[in-house]
Design an enzyme around this catalytic site. Sequence first.
Site, mmCIF file in Angstrom:
data_model
loop_
_atom_site.group_PDB
_atom_site.id
_atom_site.type_symbol
_atom_site.label_atom_id
_atom_site.label_comp_id
_atom_site.label_asym_id
_atom_site.label_seq_id
_atom_site.Cartn_x
_atom_site.Cartn_y
_atom_site.Cartn_z
ATOM 1 N N CYS A 14 0.871 -1.125 0.023
ATOM 2 C CA CYS A 14 0.017 -0.250 0.068
ATOM 3 C C CYS A 14 0.980 1.204 -0.064
ATOM 4 O O CYS A 14 2.191 1.004 -0.389
ATOM 5 C CB CYS A 14 -0.835 0.045 1.218
ATOM 6 S SG CYS A 14 -0.266 -0.069 2.668
ATOM 7 N N ARG A 20 -3.362 -0.437 5.547
ATOM 8 C CA ARG A 20 -4.051 -1.690 4.954
ATOM 9 C C ARG A 20 -3.081 -2.800 4.443
ATOM 10 O O ARG A 20 -3.470 -3.806 4.920
ATOM 11 C CB ARG A 20 -4.345 -1.247 3.259
ATOM 12 C CG ARG A 20 -5.486 -0.059 3.456
ATOM 13 C CD ARG A 20 -5.807 0.340 2.148
ATOM 14 N NE ARG A 20 -4.630 1.476 1.836
ATOM 15 C CZ ARG A 20 -4.472 2.187 0.895
ATOM 16 N NH1 ARG A 20 -5.119 2.223 -0.210
ATOM 17 N NH2 ARG A 20 -3.453 3.031 0.737
ATOM 18 N N ASP A 130 -8.461 3.800 1.265
ATOM 19 C CA ASP A 130 -7.456 4.296 2.586
ATOM 20 C C ASP A 130 -8.112 4.662 3.626
ATOM 21 O O ASP A 130 -8.630 5.475 3.616
ATOM 22 C CB ASP A 130 -6.508 5.399 1.811
ATOM 23 C CG ASP A 130 -5.303 5.651 2.589
ATOM 24 O OD1 ASP A 130 -5.252 5.125 3.930
ATOM 25 O OD2 ASP A 130 -4.518 6.236 2.041
HETATM 26 P P1 4NP Z 1 -1.902 2.616 4.063
HETATM 27 O O1 4NP Z 1 -2.315 4.339 4.538
HETATM 28 O O2 4NP Z 1 -1.375 3.061 2.659
HETATM 29 O O3 4NP Z 1 -3.083 2.140 4.077
HETATM 30 O O4 4NP Z 1 -0.831 2.459 5.024
HETATM 31 C C1 4NP Z 1 -1.568 5.499 4.685
HETATM 32 C C2 4NP Z 1 -0.885 5.925 5.758
HETATM 33 C C3 4NP Z 1 -0.207 6.982 5.714
HETATM 34 C C4 4NP Z 1 0.009 7.747 4.489
HETATM 35 C C5 4NP Z 1 -0.740 7.481 3.349
HETATM 36 C C6 4NP Z 1 -1.548 6.228 3.404
HETATM 37 N N1 4NP Z 1 0.501 8.954 4.345
HETATM 38 O O5 4NP Z 1 0.589 9.859 3.541
HETATM 39 O O6 4NP Z 1 1.339 9.371 5.429
#
Ligand code: 4NP
Length: 163
Positions: A14, A20, A130
Amino acid sequence: MPDYLCGMKILMVCLGNICRSPLAEGILQHKAQQAGLSWTVDSAGTNGYHVGEAPHHLSQKVALLNGVDISSQRSRRFSGADFDQFDMIYAMAGDVVEEMKWLAKNRFQEAKVELLMNELHPGSDMDVPDPWYGTEPGYHEVYKMIEAACDRIIARHTSLAHQ
Ligand code: 4NP
């Protein structure tokens, strides 16, 4: 055990590797173990903003409520070298695939990449949303989506074993 069930190596990807894909790693690892499959399951993120961090506390909480402990995972950044290490790489969303292409450049292997939700709804190109900007219900929703896709992955491999 037939060769095709031994040592499958699967990577879940991800953006941040804190919401995720840690769930996807934990869920698939847990289900593979329960099914007696000796698979390697790992996860990574494309943006590298959270390298070294444990999964988001709500991902940890929702996983544990479902009997899956992901607390020992640590975020790492996806790299093109992952294409040498893994048989299959599941992206949680379309933007993640674009980031993987940009990071891996000529090491990107289309044949090893699939959107996770295409396991459940082939050809739909659905994203796992997300949950990062949202609240706990979003994490439960994401858990259910990822779990259903992982169930399908396990079912496909275990039915192969019984042919
Ligand atoms: P993930 O969610 O891709 O599901 O881990 C996110 C966590 C942090 C960020 C973006 C998506 N971020 O930009 O910090």
